[in-house]
Design a protein around this motif. Structure first.
Motif, PDB file in Angstrom:
ATOM      1  N   ILE A  38      -7.218  13.527  -9.801  1.00 41.29           N
ATOM      2  CA  ILE A  38      -6.609  12.373  -8.993  1.00 41.29           C
ATOM      3  C   ILE A  38      -6.128  12.754  -7.642  1.00 41.29           C
ATOM      4  O   ILE A  38      -6.138  11.979  -6.700  1.00 41.29           O
ATOM      5  CB  ILE A  38      -5.512  11.709 -10.054  1.00 41.29           C
TER       6      ILE A  38
ATOM      7  N   LYS B  34       0.828  -1.320   0.091  1.00 37.93           N
ATOM      8  CA  LYS B  34      -0.118   0.060   0.053  1.00 37.93           C
ATOM      9  C   LYS B  34       0.957   1.111   0.123  1.00 37.93           C
ATOM     10  O   LYS B  34       0.584   2.168  -0.837  1.00 37.93           O
ATOM     11  CB  LYS B  34      -0.840  -0.066   0.976  1.00 37.93           C
TER      12      LYS B  34
ATOM     13  N   LYS C 115       2.288   1.855  -3.522  1.00 40.77           N
ATOM     14  CA  LYS C 115       1.263   2.283  -4.294  1.00 40.77           C
ATOM     15  C   LYS C 115       1.091   3.887  -4.167  1.00 40.77           C
ATOM     16  O   LYS C 115       0.772   4.588  -5.119  1.00 40.77           O
ATOM     17  CB  LYS C 115      -0.059   1.428  -4.227  1.00 40.77           C
ATOM     18  N   THR C 116       1.161   4.235  -2.774  1.00 41.13           N
ATOM     19  CA  THR C 116       0.684   5.495  -2.736  1.00 41.13           C
ATOM     20  C   THR C 116       1.630   6.390  -2.949  1.00 41.13           C
ATOM     21  O   THR C 116       1.605   7.495  -3.677  1.00 41.13           O
ATOM     22  CB  THR C 116       0.497   5.885  -0.991  1.00 41.13           C
TER      23      THR C 116
ATOM     24  N   LYS D  41      -9.115   9.865  -0.153  1.00 40.72           N
ATOM     25  CA  LYS D  41      -8.859   8.342   0.517  1.00 40.72           C
ATOM     26  C   LYS D  41      -8.020   8.337   1.584  1.00 40.72           C
ATOM     27  O   LYS D  41      -8.574   7.813   2.584  1.00 40.72           O
ATOM     28  CB  LYS D  41      -8.267   7.498  -0.754  1.00 40.72           C
TER      29      LYS D  41
ATOM     30  N   LEU E 155       3.407  10.034  -9.511  1.00 39.32           N
ATOM     31  CA  LEU E 155       2.436   9.971 -11.103  1.00 39.32           C
ATOM     32  C   LEU E 155       1.916  11.354 -11.132  1.00 39.32           C
ATOM     33  O   LEU E 155       1.815  11.868 -12.323  1.00 39.32           O
ATOM     34  CB  LEU E 155       1.565   8.759 -11.087  1.00 39.32           C
ATOM     35  N   VAL E 156       1.326  11.813  -9.980  1.00 44.28           N
ATOM     36  CA  VAL E 156       0.486  12.883 -10.118  1.00 44.28           C
ATOM     37  C   VAL E 156       1.636  14.136 -10.377  1.00 44.28           C
ATOM     38  O   VAL E 156       1.462  15.184 -11.036  1.00 44.28           O
ATOM     39  CB  VAL E 156      -0.254  13.287  -8.892  1.00 44.28           C
TER      40      VAL E 156
ATOM     41  N   LEU F  30       3.894   5.765  -5.548  1.00 49.54           N
ATOM     42  CA  LEU F  30       3.616   5.546  -6.881  1.00 49.54           C
ATOM     43  C   LEU F  30       2.560   6.591  -7.678  1.00 49.54           C
ATOM     44  O   LEU F  30       2.907   7.330  -8.349  1.00 49.54           O
ATOM     45  CB  LEU F  30       3.799   4.245  -7.502  1.00 49.54           C
ATOM     46  N   SER F  31       1.570   6.564  -6.760  1.00 48.11           N
ATOM     47  CA  SER F  31       0.534   7.546  -7.120  1.00 48.11           C
ATOM     48  C   SER F  31       0.756   8.775  -6.994  1.00 48.11           C
ATOM     49  O   SER F  31       0.433   9.771  -8.112  1.00 48.11           O
ATOM     50  CB  SER F  31      -0.766   7.243  -6.419  1.00 48.11           C
ATOM     51  N   ILE F  32       1.472   9.421  -6.039  1.00 51.20           N
ATOM     52  CA  ILE F  32       1.983  10.723  -5.841  1.00 51.20           C
ATOM     53  C   ILE F  32       2.858  11.044  -6.622  1.00 51.20           C
ATOM     54  O   ILE F  32       2.967  12.233  -7.311  1.00 51.20           O
ATOM     55  CB  ILE F  32       2.218  10.833  -4.396  1.00 51.20           C
TER      56      ILE F  32
ATOM     57  N   ARG G 173      -8.613  12.984  -4.968  1.00 48.62           N
ATOM     58  CA  ARG G 173      -9.293  11.832  -4.729  1.00 48.62           C
ATOM     59  C   ARG G 173      -8.091  10.853  -3.825  1.00 48.62           C
ATOM     60  O   ARG G 173      -8.673  10.618  -2.903  1.00 48.62           O
ATOM     61  CB  ARG G 173      -9.278  10.712  -6.067  1.00 48.62           C
ATOM     62  N   LEU G 174      -6.967  11.107  -4.057  1.00 48.00           N
ATOM     63  CA  LEU G 174      -6.031  10.640  -3.220  1.00 48.00           C
ATOM     64  C   LEU G 174      -6.034  11.235  -1.830  1.00 48.00           C
ATOM     65  O   LEU G 174      -6.131  10.289  -0.745  1.00 48.00           O
ATOM     66  CB  LEU G 174      -4.413  10.596  -3.542  1.00 48.00           C
TER      67      LEU G 174
END
Length: 60
Positions: free
Chosen positions: A48, A8, A11-12, A55, A18-19, A14-16, A51-52
């Motif tokens: 995005i 997790k 993933k977090t 969550k 990506l943004v 990687l998402s940050i 949304r992050l």
């Protein structure tokens, strides 16, 4: 070749990442290619990011 599963936290992160890259790319496209395409990419990245954050706050 098999892709390893991400935790997790990974993933977090990687998402940050990506943004952040998305905002940079959107800015470059806005300045050098097309303003509307750049605005579209920046808006998508903002959605995005919201949304992050939602969550994350929901988990607390």
């Amino acid at each position: 070749m098999r892709i390893p599963k991400l935790s997790k936290t990974q993933k977090t992160i990687l998402s940050i990442l990506l943004v952040a890259v998305g905002f940079f790319v959107g800015n470059r496209i806005f300045n050098h290619v097309s303003a509307w395409a750049g605005v579209f990419i920046i808006i998508i990245m903002a959605i995005i990011l919201i949304r992050l954050i939602y969550k994350y706050v929901k988990k607390l």
